[in-house]
Design an enzyme around this catalytic site. Structure first.
Site, PDB file in Angstrom:
ATOM      1  N   SER A  76       0.848  -1.199   0.000  1.00 50.31           N
ATOM      2  CA  SER A  76       0.000   0.000   0.000  1.00 50.31           C
ATOM      3  C   SER A  76       0.875   1.237   0.000  1.00 50.31           C
ATOM      4  CB  SER A  76      -0.885   0.008   1.241  1.00 50.31           C
ATOM      5  OG  SER A  76      -1.392   1.314   1.441  1.00 50.31           O
TER       6      SER A  76
ATOM      7  N   HIS B 190      -1.077  -1.190  -4.315  1.00 53.43           N
ATOM      8  CA  HIS B 190      -2.379  -0.897  -3.716  1.00 53.43           C
ATOM      9  C   HIS B 190      -2.439   0.613  -3.507  1.00 53.43           C
ATOM     10  CE1 HIS B 190      -5.963  -1.927  -1.319  1.00 53.43           C
ATOM     11  NE2 HIS B 190      -5.567  -0.959  -0.484  1.00 53.43           N
TER      12      HIS B 190
ATOM     13  N   MET C 257     -11.924   4.445  -1.111  1.00 48.78           N
ATOM     14  CA  MET C 257     -12.598   4.731   0.171  1.00 48.78           C
ATOM     15  C   MET C 257     -13.299   6.082   0.024  1.00 48.78           C
ATOM     16  SD  MET C 257      -9.626   3.320   2.673  1.00 48.78           S
ATOM     17  CE  MET C 257      -8.388   3.356   1.404  1.00 48.78           C
TER      18      MET C 257
ATOM     19  N   MET D 221     -11.593  -5.941   4.876  1.00 49.68           N
ATOM     20  CA  MET D 221     -10.753  -5.009   5.648  1.00 49.68           C
ATOM     21  C   MET D 221     -10.427  -5.623   7.006  1.00 49.68           C
ATOM     22  SD  MET D 221      -9.975  -2.421   3.831  1.00 49.68           S
ATOM     23  CE  MET D 221      -9.160  -1.453   5.110  1.00 49.68           C
TER      24      MET D 221
HETATM   25  O1  LIG Z   1      -6.589   0.848   3.367  1.00 46.62           O
HETATM   26  C1  LIG Z   1      -5.763   1.174   4.164  1.00 46.62           C
HETATM   27  C2  LIG Z   1      -6.168   2.029   5.296  1.00 46.62           C
HETATM   28  O2  LIG Z   1      -7.505   2.309   5.185  1.00 46.62           O
HETATM   29  C3  LIG Z   1      -4.317   0.788   4.001  1.00 46.62           C
HETATM   30  O3  LIG Z   1      -4.143   0.131   2.764  1.00 46.62           O
HETATM   31  C4  LIG Z   1      -3.852  -0.125   5.092  1.00 46.62           C
HETATM   32  O4  LIG Z   1      -4.131   0.355   6.342  1.00 46.62           O
HETATM   33  C5  LIG Z   1      -2.397  -0.498   4.920  1.00 46.62           C
HETATM   34  O5  LIG Z   1      -1.585   0.005   5.887  1.00 46.62           O
HETATM   35  P1  LIG Z   1      -0.837  -0.903   6.966  1.00 46.62           P
HETATM   36  O6  LIG Z   1      -0.308  -2.109   6.259  1.00 46.62           O
HETATM   37  O7  LIG Z   1       0.229   0.007   7.470  1.00 46.62           O
HETATM   38  O8  LIG Z   1      -1.856  -1.267   8.001  1.00 46.62           O
END
Ligand SMILES: O=C(CO)[C@H](O)[C@H](O)COP(=O)(O)O
Length: 249
Positions: free
Chosen positions: A10, A35, A78, A169
């Protein structure tokens, strides 16, 4: 056997001042997808960036040779008005447009009265609309959303309306660096049991410490932000995440 491991760092945790290079370096470190977290400050209490930035960073990464291949831009929307941005993101170079089920079904999630009519598009119509623009479609659910809402979409016999990926999630969406929520794993297990070939993505708090739990449950698409971008050796972290998923296949 589950589908192959896909590691999707991400870029929320990347250096936003050097985003193009961060993206190309991450693919060079062995990542499959990138991502890309799009936040509107309304559906979630945080703002990132929009299609113009995606256009710029896309030019630093080769487009995938095949559908959902290496270099896929996995855009996690989002946002309150998921239909509104489909065409802009397609033009910007998004390959997989993943919207939130909660935003698609809740007309009060829209920011403007005009947008309420847009929100009347059902999740299955939105999936078809995304496919019509030449992208793959994903549907995300927040930790408190029941997994059964996805069954109605995945069991549809009209393939144009069926999502290509489910995103479970594993934190409340909005911020990187949060703690992985293991109580979301029964949703992944239920999906994997019912859909052996489905791409099941998990996002939030994934690291070398939590990957076994997610891989064991059946996740094959792994999003990791802080674990990859905060690492001394990102290539090593990406390899370890992959090994853990491949070990469960
Ligand atoms: O969608 C997300 C937050 O809404 C991020 O992709 C996710 O939190 C990734 O960060 P980490 O791996 O540091 O938790």
């Amino acid at each position: 056997m589950s589908p192959p491991a896909i590691i999707a760092p991400s870029i929320l945790s990347a250096d936003f001042g050097a985003l193009g290079k961060e993206c190309s370096d991450t693919i060079g470190h062995g990542a499959d997808w990138l991502h890309v977290d799009i936040m509107d400050g309304h559906f979630v209490p945080n703002i990132t960036f929009g299609a113009p930035v995606v256009t710029k960073i896309r030019s630093h990464v080769d487009r995938p040779r095949e559908a959902l291949g290496k270099g896929t831009f996995d855009c996690h929307m989002m946002i309150s008005e998921p239909k509104k941005w489909v065409k802009d993101f397609q033009k910007a170079g998004c390959d997989l447009y993943c919207f939130h089920y909660e935003a698609a079904v809740d007309s009060t999630a829209a920011e403007t009265p005009e947008a309420h009519s847009d929100q009347k598009t059902s999740p299955k119509e939105l999936i078809k609309y995304i496919h019509d623009q030449g992208m793959r479609a994903g549907v995300a659910i927040k930790p408190k959303t029941d997994v059964s809402v996805l069954y109605g979409l995945l069991d549809n016999s009209n393939k144009d309306e069926v999502p290509d990926m489910a995103l479970v999630m594993t934190v409340e969406p909005g911020f990187g660096g949060q703690k992985f929520m293991p109580d979301t794993m029964p949703k992944v297990e239920a999906l994997r049991k019912r859909y052996p070939n489905l791409n099941i993505e998990v996002d939030g708090g994934l690291s070398e410490k939590t990957i076994d739990t997610a891989a064991n449950a059946g996740a094959n698409v792994i999003v990791a932000g802080s674990a990859v971008f905060g690492a001394q050796d990102p290539a090593d972290v990406i390899a370890k995440l992959r090994e853990a998923v491949e070990g469960q296949r």
